[in-house]
Design an enzyme around this catalytic site. Sequence first.
Site, PDB file in Angstrom:
ATOM      1  CG  ASP A 186     -22.952  38.592 -39.364  1.00  0.00           C
ATOM      2  OD1 ASP A 186     -22.784  38.369 -38.153  1.00  0.00           O
ATOM      3  OD2 ASP A 186     -22.119  38.281 -40.242  1.00  0.00           O
ATOM      4  N   GLY A 220     -19.190  51.233 -46.698  1.00  0.00           N
ATOM      5  CA  GLY A 220     -18.518  49.932 -46.789  1.00  0.00           C
ATOM      6  C   GLY A 220     -19.324  49.015 -47.679  1.00  0.00           C
ATOM      7  CE  LYS A 234     -18.932  36.022 -40.669  1.00  0.00           C
ATOM      8  NZ  LYS A 234     -19.487  37.331 -40.295  1.00  0.00           N
ATOM      9  NE  ARG A 254     -15.791  44.369 -52.371  1.00  0.00           N
ATOM     10  CZ  ARG A 254     -15.259  44.083 -51.181  1.00  0.00           C
ATOM     11  NH1 ARG A 254     -14.303  44.814 -50.687  1.00  0.00           N
ATOM     12  NH2 ARG A 254     -15.688  43.037 -50.500  1.00  0.00           N
ATOM     13  CE1 TYR A 297     -15.671  42.789 -30.736  1.00  0.00           C
ATOM     14  CE2 TYR A 297     -16.972  43.003 -32.742  1.00  0.00           C
ATOM     15  CZ  TYR A 297     -16.128  42.267 -31.928  1.00  0.00           C
ATOM     16  OH  TYR A 297     -15.717  41.027 -32.334  1.00  0.00           O
ATOM     17  NE  ARG A 331     -10.689  51.092 -50.011  1.00  0.00           N
ATOM     18  CZ  ARG A 331      -9.824  50.456 -49.253  1.00  0.00           C
ATOM     19  NH1 ARG A 331      -8.876  51.135 -48.620  1.00  0.00           N
ATOM     20  NH2 ARG A 331      -9.894  49.151 -49.105  1.00  0.00           N
ATOM     21  CB  THR A 332     -13.970  49.364 -54.407  1.00  0.00           C
ATOM     22  OG1 THR A 332     -12.689  49.401 -53.769  1.00  0.00           O
ATOM     23  CG2 THR A 332     -13.852  48.709 -55.765  1.00  0.00           C
ATOM     24  CG  ASN A 364     -23.575  34.355 -38.888  1.00  0.00           C
ATOM     25  OD1 ASN A 364     -24.544  33.631 -39.062  1.00  0.00           O
ATOM     26  ND2 ASN A 364     -23.609  35.404 -38.080  1.00  0.00           N
ATOM     27  CB  ALA A 372     -19.828  43.616 -41.906  1.00  0.00           C
TER      28      ALA A 372
HETATM   29  P1  NAP Z   1     -14.463  43.235 -45.470  1.00  0.00           P
HETATM   30  O1  NAP Z   1     -15.356  42.210 -46.109  1.00  0.00           O
HETATM   31  O2  NAP Z   1     -13.003  43.078 -45.541  1.00  0.00           O
HETATM   32  O3  NAP Z   1     -14.890  44.668 -46.073  1.00  0.00           O
HETATM   33  C1  NAP Z   1     -14.216  45.815 -45.673  1.00  0.00           C
HETATM   34  C2  NAP Z   1     -14.892  47.050 -46.272  1.00  0.00           C
HETATM   35  O4  NAP Z   1     -14.272  48.195 -45.703  1.00  0.00           O
HETATM   36  C3  NAP Z   1     -14.728  47.173 -47.782  1.00  0.00           C
HETATM   37  O5  NAP Z   1     -15.871  47.816 -48.286  1.00  0.00           O
HETATM   38  C4  NAP Z   1     -13.503  48.068 -47.913  1.00  0.00           C
HETATM   39  O6  NAP Z   1     -13.515  48.864 -49.084  1.00  0.00           O
HETATM   40  C5  NAP Z   1     -13.662  48.972 -46.726  1.00  0.00           C
HETATM   41  N1  NAP Z   1     -12.372  49.453 -46.236  1.00  0.00           N
HETATM   42  C6  NAP Z   1     -11.368  48.697 -45.703  1.00  0.00           C
HETATM   43  N2  NAP Z   1     -10.344  49.480 -45.322  1.00  0.00           N
HETATM   44  C7  NAP Z   1     -10.712  50.749 -45.627  1.00  0.00           C
HETATM   45  C8  NAP Z   1     -10.079  52.011 -45.484  1.00  0.00           C
HETATM   46  N3  NAP Z   1      -8.854  52.119 -44.951  1.00  0.00           N
HETATM   47  N4  NAP Z   1     -10.742  53.116 -45.910  1.00  0.00           N
HETATM   48  C9  NAP Z   1     -11.985  53.024 -46.455  1.00  0.00           C
HETATM   49  N5  NAP Z   1     -12.643  51.854 -46.626  1.00  0.00           N
HETATM   50  C10 NAP Z   1     -12.002  50.739 -46.219  1.00  0.00           C
HETATM   51  O7  NAP Z   1     -14.806  43.342 -43.909  1.00  0.00           O
HETATM   52  P2  NAP Z   1     -16.189  43.010 -43.189  1.00  0.00           P
HETATM   53  O8  NAP Z   1     -16.247  41.579 -42.854  1.00  0.00           O
HETATM   54  O9  NAP Z   1     -17.285  43.596 -44.003  1.00  0.00           O
HETATM   55  O10 NAP Z   1     -16.031  43.784 -41.792  1.00  0.00           O
HETATM   56  C11 NAP Z   1     -16.050  45.199 -41.735  1.00  0.00           C
HETATM   57  C12 NAP Z   1     -15.926  45.616 -40.264  1.00  0.00           C
HETATM   58  O11 NAP Z   1     -17.100  45.206 -39.559  1.00  0.00           O
HETATM   59  C13 NAP Z   1     -14.742  44.979 -39.527  1.00  0.00           C
HETATM   60  O12 NAP Z   1     -14.175  45.932 -38.665  1.00  0.00           O
HETATM   61  C14 NAP Z   1     -15.373  43.874 -38.725  1.00  0.00           C
HETATM   62  O13 NAP Z   1     -14.640  43.593 -37.542  1.00  0.00           O
HETATM   63  C15 NAP Z   1     -16.717  44.501 -38.386  1.00  0.00           C
HETATM   64  N6  NAP Z   1     -17.740  43.508 -38.099  1.00  0.00           N
HETATM   65  C16 NAP Z   1     -18.377  43.587 -36.907  1.00  0.00           C
HETATM   66  C17 NAP Z   1     -19.365  42.688 -36.612  1.00  0.00           C
HETATM   67  C18 NAP Z   1     -20.067  42.782 -35.287  1.00  0.00           C
HETATM   68  O14 NAP Z   1     -20.698  41.794 -34.868  1.00  0.00           O
HETATM   69  N7  NAP Z   1     -20.035  43.925 -34.631  1.00  0.00           N
HETATM   70  C19 NAP Z   1     -19.727  41.672 -37.533  1.00  0.00           C
HETATM   71  C20 NAP Z   1     -19.046  41.632 -38.760  1.00  0.00           C
HETATM   72  C21 NAP Z   1     -18.046  42.558 -39.040  1.00  0.00           C
HETATM   73  P3  NAP Z   1     -13.104  48.281 -50.538  1.00  0.00           P
HETATM   74  O15 NAP Z   1     -14.313  47.535 -51.031  1.00  0.00           O
HETATM   75  O16 NAP Z   1     -12.818  49.498 -51.331  1.00  0.00           O
HETATM   76  O17 NAP Z   1     -11.903  47.405 -50.320  1.00  0.00           O
END
Ligand code: NAP
Length: 310
Positions: free
Chosen positions: A113, A138, A77, A167, A256, A163-164, A98, A142
């Site tokens: 999104d 988060g 992305k 960010r 999901y 957590r961070t 996206n 997303a």
């Molecule tokens: P990403 O960019 O990798 O960001 C992940 C976020 O989650 C970061 O803020 C990270 O914290 C935090 N995190 C990861 N592991 C963690 C843990 N064990 N404990 C606490 N915080 C944690 O991912 P993303 O693209 O934003 O996606 C996030 C989720 O949304 C995924 O599950 C993805 O599949 C889902 N999603 C769904 C849709 C949909 O259409 N439904 C669309 C997009 C994404 P840090 O900053 O501290 O690393």
Amino acid sequence: MMAEARSAVGPSVPLVGVIGSPIAHSLSPVLHQAAFAALGLDWRSLAFEVPAGEAAAALAGMGEHGIVGLSVTMPHKADVAALVPAQSDVSARLGAVNCVLNRDGALFGTNTDGEGFVASLLRGAGFSAAGRRCLVVGAGGAARAVVLALAESGASEVAVLNRTVARAVAVAELAGGAGRVIEPGAGDRATSRGRGPDLEEVVAQADLVVNATPVGMAGGTGDEGSTAAGSAGSTSTWIVPPELLHPGQVAADLVYVPRPTAWLAAAAEAGATTVDGLGMLVHQAAAQLALWTGLEPPVDAMWRAVADGE
Ligand code: NAP
């Protein structure tokens, strides 16, 4: 107009696709084909496995072969946002595309999104963010889309907990004056800006609480590092303990698989109205279909294609 976008060496029917890695289990082609069938369009959708760092080649191929539209998923992305010659204000602010539209050879990027998330809240819970207090957990890609969309929808407050913390600060800025940062452990310790607000108080006052982390996802919980509240994979990783939620609130989880996540099931137990991540997936795809075809997307048909028995 789209027919002209196809080159002489292009496909015999209009083609769209999704690029990502890994892409084998993507639901996008299923959503696209369900939409084409409902609209009576003889179009095709394909999934393309594109390794990290190779989005430029995919975009070049899109132009060369007259592919009408591309859905863009992990890990491309941000790269695509830096590559497209023109894009929407939303994707420029997010730094993430996206969806790419091939306008007679000129590629245009955008991001659906946030729009998909807002639509999923309306469909799943009759919830509109205007004038409401929201808490987003988060600060990844997303969360950025969700925070911007909630602020653009007129939310009175969009608090971000991550957590961070650094960010979270960057993401909260997307919400402008409505943005606020909640530090993990706030209420337990002093911060540089004085004692932080108690998470319990913030949750109690929130109209909407969103999990925008992968915590709870089948097959893993994101990176399995330590979290603000404990080790990944156990209920202690829930940064917002579901027992803090109450009736009258909406709890949304972007994950999901599974439906519902353990956190969402516990939120329902606590009396919150729940919305899982499938709605966002369907509605962000529907918004892309609308751009590519110029037609009203058949959301119900798309929903039925991916939601077993609903
Ligand atoms: P990403 O960019 O990798 O960001 C992940 C976020 O989650 C970061 O803020 C990270 O914290 C935090 N995190 C990861 N592991 C963690 C843990 N064990 N404990 C606490 N915080 C944690 O991912 P993303 O693209 O934003 O996606 C996030 C989720 O949304 C995924 O599950 C993805 O599949 C889902 N999603 C769904 C849709 C949909 O259409 N439904 C669309 C997009 C994404 P840090 O900053 O501290 O690393």
